[in-house]
Motif scaffolding. Structure first.
Motif, PDB file in Angstrom:
ATOM      1  N   PRO A  74      88.081   5.837  61.756  1.00 19.72           N
ATOM      2  CA  PRO A  74      86.991   6.658  62.295  1.00 19.72           C
ATOM      3  C   PRO A  74      86.326   6.035  63.516  1.00 19.72           C
ATOM      4  O   PRO A  74      85.831   6.757  64.383  1.00 19.72           O
ATOM      5  N   LEU A  75      86.322   4.695  63.584  1.00 18.20           N
ATOM      6  CA  LEU A  75      85.674   4.057  64.724  1.00 18.20           C
ATOM      7  C   LEU A  75      86.419   4.368  66.022  1.00 18.20           C
ATOM      8  O   LEU A  75      85.801   4.574  67.069  1.00 18.20           O
ATOM      9  N   ARG A  78      85.339   7.749  67.133  1.00 15.36           N
ATOM     10  CA  ARG A  78      83.975   7.722  67.667  1.00 15.36           C
ATOM     11  C   ARG A  78      83.962   7.074  69.033  1.00 15.36           C
ATOM     12  O   ARG A  78      83.243   7.512  69.932  1.00 15.36           O
ATOM     13  N   ALA A  90      78.216  10.596  54.996  1.00 12.51           N
ATOM     14  CA  ALA A  90      78.588   9.213  55.323  1.00 12.51           C
ATOM     15  C   ALA A  90      77.371   8.356  55.650  1.00 12.51           C
ATOM     16  O   ALA A  90      77.338   7.638  56.641  1.00 12.51           O
TER      17      ALA A  90
ATOM     18  N   HIS B 212      76.541  -4.891  56.984  1.00  8.54           N
ATOM     19  CA  HIS B 212      77.745  -4.254  56.453  1.00  8.54           C
ATOM     20  C   HIS B 212      77.919  -4.543  54.962  1.00  8.54           C
ATOM     21  O   HIS B 212      78.444  -3.701  54.224  1.00  8.54           O
ATOM     22  N   ALA B 215      75.754  -2.105  53.318  1.00 10.49           N
ATOM     23  CA  ALA B 215      76.292  -0.750  53.498  1.00 10.49           C
ATOM     24  C   ALA B 215      77.457  -0.488  52.550  1.00 10.49           C
ATOM     25  O   ALA B 215      77.532   0.567  51.916  1.00 10.49           O
ATOM     26  N   ASN B 219      77.417   2.381  49.610  1.00 10.30           N
ATOM     27  CA  ASN B 219      78.346   3.503  49.547  1.00 10.30           C
ATOM     28  C   ASN B 219      79.606   3.139  50.333  1.00 10.30           C
ATOM     29  O   ASN B 219      79.627   3.232  51.557  1.00 10.30           O
ATOM     30  N   ALA B 221      82.542   4.521  50.618  1.00  5.37           N
ATOM     31  CA  ALA B 221      83.201   5.596  51.375  1.00  5.37           C
ATOM     32  C   ALA B 221      82.462   5.859  52.682  1.00  5.37           C
ATOM     33  O   ALA B 221      83.075   6.024  53.738  1.00  5.37           O
ATOM     34  N   SER B 222      81.130   5.870  52.618  1.00  2.00           N
ATOM     35  CA  SER B 222      80.339   6.077  53.839  1.00  2.00           C
ATOM     36  C   SER B 222      80.564   4.947  54.824  1.00  2.00           C
ATOM     37  O   SER B 222      80.685   5.180  56.029  1.00  2.00           O
ATOM     38  N   ALA B 223      80.599   3.735  54.308  1.00  2.23           N
ATOM     39  CA  ALA B 223      80.810   2.582  55.180  1.00  2.23           C
ATOM     40  C   ALA B 223      82.145   2.722  55.901  1.00  2.23           C
ATOM     41  O   ALA B 223      82.247   2.485  57.101  1.00  2.23           O
ATOM     42  N   ARG B 224      83.152   3.150  55.158  1.00  2.00           N
ATOM     43  CA  ARG B 224      84.481   3.299  55.751  1.00  2.00           C
ATOM     44  C   ARG B 224      84.463   4.405  56.807  1.00  2.00           C
ATOM     45  O   ARG B 224      84.988   4.239  57.897  1.00  2.00           O
ATOM     46  N   MET B 225      83.832   5.534  56.476  1.00  2.00           N
ATOM     47  CA  MET B 225      83.771   6.649  57.430  1.00  2.00           C
ATOM     48  C   MET B 225      82.966   6.297  58.668  1.00  2.00           C
ATOM     49  O   MET B 225      83.195   6.862  59.738  1.00  2.00           O
ATOM     50  N   SER B 226      82.037   5.354  58.523  1.00  2.00           N
ATOM     51  CA  SER B 226      81.249   4.943  59.681  1.00  2.00           C
ATOM     52  C   SER B 226      82.013   3.960  60.545  1.00  2.00           C
ATOM     53  O   SER B 226      81.493   3.506  61.560  1.00  2.00           O
ATOM     54  N   GLY B 227      83.211   3.602  60.111  1.00  2.00           N
ATOM     55  CA  GLY B 227      84.040   2.760  60.958  1.00  2.00           C
ATOM     56  C   GLY B 227      84.027   1.290  60.603  1.00  2.00           C
ATOM     57  O   GLY B 227      84.596   0.478  61.315  1.00  2.00           O
ATOM     58  N   ILE B 228      83.365   0.934  59.489  1.00  2.00           N
ATOM     59  CA  ILE B 228      83.383  -0.465  59.065  1.00  2.00           C
ATOM     60  C   ILE B 228      84.759  -0.779  58.482  1.00  2.00           C
ATOM     61  O   ILE B 228      85.300   0.001  57.697  1.00  2.00           O
TER      62      ILE B 228
END
Ligand SMILES: Nc1ncnc2c1ncn2[C@@H]1O[C@H](COP(=O)(O)OP(=O)(O)O)[C@@H](O)[C@H]1O
Ligand SMILES: [Mg+2]
Lengths: 256, 342
Positions: A74-75, A78, A90, B212, B215, B219, B221-228
């Motif tokens: 996803p990064l 973005r 998210a 991180h 984070a 959550n 899944a959220s962390a992963r979707m945010s690009g972490i």
């Protein structure tokens, strides 16, 4: 075609035996606002997850700004300029508003690899600016978002897209869980973003909202596109009949 | 747009700042100290707190587990658990000690190879390397093989203890260099704990690593979707936990001036208990190093208090168990109440 910002060709995603997305050809032009509609399980969120690199597609092409893209995560998406409000938002409940806005893309004061020091002041200022730009008002930005209302959390997720310069905004059912007033607030934010001229994909079940906010409606059914309708040439009833399967667009005949 | 924002502000009830869990721990600590003080005057006829020797013994006793607890705390905040710390203490203590022996001891493990009287850096690097291997295996199993942390670190707990016992077939290793002993001398363990706790307190609060970690625990899944990069991050979390366990092993064995294969047994549970008592939530995302430090002090005060009152040692474990269960129950209740409020 330089005015096509996003294009998919034969985009397909299978989860084991589940064919969630089947050979989807989709196009979005600069400055255009498209709604994706379809029943639950039609593959709308799956489509979003392939475009945004959250998942890896089974096959097909994704062309963004004229170039074939293969986002690893996803990064990547973005960084290429695709900002997304995912259906599950998210967000990290235990973090405050600025931390959520910058999650994964923190502003850094001193660079030290994974132990880089955060620029709290910079993130706070940018948060204030993004909230002002989207006209979102949230008291106590420093509190964990766990205790915030559904509308506020949705606004935080949307404000995140406005924090960064973007070339495409995707929103997956941004008002599905909201009340009337909260929905109106979110729609105002969407109008605000739209006024900036950025292209947008809006996934929604709300017919009034869709006719209010977009130029074109694409209907998904069982993982395929079954209709591509200009708002001015269609009606709510028409769209519903495509969603339910009573009708299929001429050019998609045989698809479903 | 001002209209809309007014509506928004009005429609959402302003929420007060949540009550910090660390404050509960601090209050608990003060209350427990006060109880021992009062009981001390009335039963033993002396002050519990106004005794420098007692306080310094108390704090050095818990400091070693405290170092371990700092590592365990960041693991729990990331949404995981680490049961292997106590055994990694044992393994790194044994192997490090074998490289810290004096040459005047004819039975030194590596006497024949001439690996005696080595500079202090040598056993330290050996001990930390042993821990690093344990941490890399933990991290790889959890982040990439996707084993539940409980299972992966339970396996490491058993295996690392096996290494500690196998290394000398159960024999202790003794007679370290003076230089090495200094690592555990006097208040040294306390200073090392304070250094480690302060450093990680800052890291958890002010760095990307800390952000991180919270984070992911909040959550994943959220962390992963945010690009972490969740996998790489968890790898680092478990490696750091193991390195701190290794450090605790070095300090413990230097202090004891000997290494025994049973060193660190059950310490992982004490470390988890310290964190939980200090308000670190077992479901991840919440807690702090400061909380764990307070939890550590509560542990120290209770056991030093029991010795002060000559309470039988058997009761200590019973009370310890009750405290752990009580702290987890409090955490659950706190979460349920918050979920209802939200
Ligand atoms: N991770 C997954 N594993 C297996 N099946 C999935 C997964 N994600 C979605 N699906 C399936 O794919 C289909 C499309 O789901 P989704 O894209 O969420 O639909 P929509 O967003 O249009 O409601 C559904 O049948 C759903 O059950
Ligand atoms: Mg969906």
């Amino acid at each position: 075609m330089s005015d096509i910002i996003l294009k998919t060709e034969g985009l397909t995603k299978h989860y084991g035996g589940v064919h969630a997305l089947e050979s989807v050809d989709f196009e979005l032009r600069t400055g255009e606002h498209v709604a994706i509609m379809g029943d639950n399980g039609a593959g709308k969120s799956t489509f979003v997850r392939q475009i945004t690199g959250v998942e890896q597609r089974t096959r097909g092409r994704i062309v963004f700004q004229g170039e074939d893209v293969n986002f690893k995560g996803p990064l990547d998406a973005r960084e290429a300029g695709i900002e997304t409000v995912f259906q599950n938002l998210a967000l990290a409940d235990d973090l405050d508003v600025p931390s959520n806005l910058f999650l994964g893309r923190e502003k850094i004061l001193v660079k030290l690899g994974p132990f880089s020091i955060l620029d709290f002041k910079g993130m706070r200022a940018a948060t204030d600016a993004a909230l002002k730009r989207t006209a979102v008002k949230i008291p106590n930005l420093g509190n964990p978002i766990r205790n915030m209302s559904g509308g506020q959390r949705q606004c935080v997720a949307i404000a995140r897209t406005a924090t960064f310069a973007s070339k495409l905004i995707i929103m997956d059912e941004p008002t599905a869980a909201l009340g009337v007033q909260e929905t109106r607030q979110v729609e105002n934010i969407i109008r605000q973003l739209k006024a900036n001229g950025e292209p947008m994909i809006l996934i929604s079940h709300n017919m009034r909202q869709v006719f209010d906010l977009v130029d074109r409606i694409v209907v998904f059914r069982r993982g395929r596109i079954v209709a591509n309708l200009n708002k001015s040439e269609t009606s709510g009833e028409d769209v519903v009949s495509y969603i339910t399967g009573a009708k299929t667009g001429a050019e998609y005949a045989g698809a479903a | 747009m001002t209209d809309a924002s007014a509506v928004m502000g009005q429609m959402d009830k302003p929420r007060r700042k949540p009550w910090p869990a660390e404050l509960n721990a601090l209050i608990g600590l003060v209350v427990i100290m006060a109880i021992f003080e009062i009981v001390g005057w009335s039963l033993v006829g002396q002050s519990f707190l106004m005794n420098k020797l007692r306080l310094s013994i108390m704090i050095t006793q818990v400091a070693v587990v405290g170092i371990l607890a700092v590592g365990v705390t960041q693991v729990i905040i990331s949404g995981g658990i680490d049961l292997s710390g106590g055994s990694i203490i044992g393994a790194s203590a044994m192997i490090a000690m074998s490289f810290a022996q004096v040459g005047t001891n004819p039975r030194a493990i590596f006497a024949a190879q001439g690996l005696v009287d080595l500079p202090i850096l040598f056993p330290i690097l050996v001990g930390l390397s042993v821990a690093l291997i344990g941490g890399l295996i933990n991290g790889a199993l959890i982040a990439y093989v996707k084993l539940p942390p409980f299972i992966a670190t339970l396996g490491m707990m058993v295996s690392a203890r096996g290494v500690a016992l196998w290394y000398t077939k159960g024999q202790p290793i003794s007679f370290p260099t003076n230089e090495f002993m200094a690592l555990g001398d006097g208040l040294m363990p306390v200073w090392i704990f304070i250094g480690v706790a302060a450093l990680f307190s800052l890291i958890m609060k002010y760095t990307v690593y800390g952000k991180h970690t919270y984070a992911i625990g909040s959550n994943e899944a959220s962390a992963r979707m945010s690009g972490i990069n969740v996998e790489r991050h968890l790898m680092l979390v478990y490696v750091i936990a193991a390195l701190l366990a290794g450090l605790a092993g070095l300090v413990l064995t230097a202090r004891a001036q000997t290494a025994q294969p049973v060193f660190g047994t059950m310490n992982e549970l004490d470390a988890i208990a310290m964190a939980v008592i200090g308000g670190v939530s077992l479901s991840g995302g919440r807690g702090s190093i400061l909380g764990t430090a307070l939890g550590m002090l509560i542990f120290g005060v209770i056991f030093s208090g029991f010795i002060f009152l000559s309470v039988d040692a058997y009761y200590q474990n019973m009370v310890k168990g009750a405290i752990i269960v009580g702290a987890v129950a409090l955490d659950q209740w706190r979460q349920k109440r918050q979920a209802m409020e939200a």
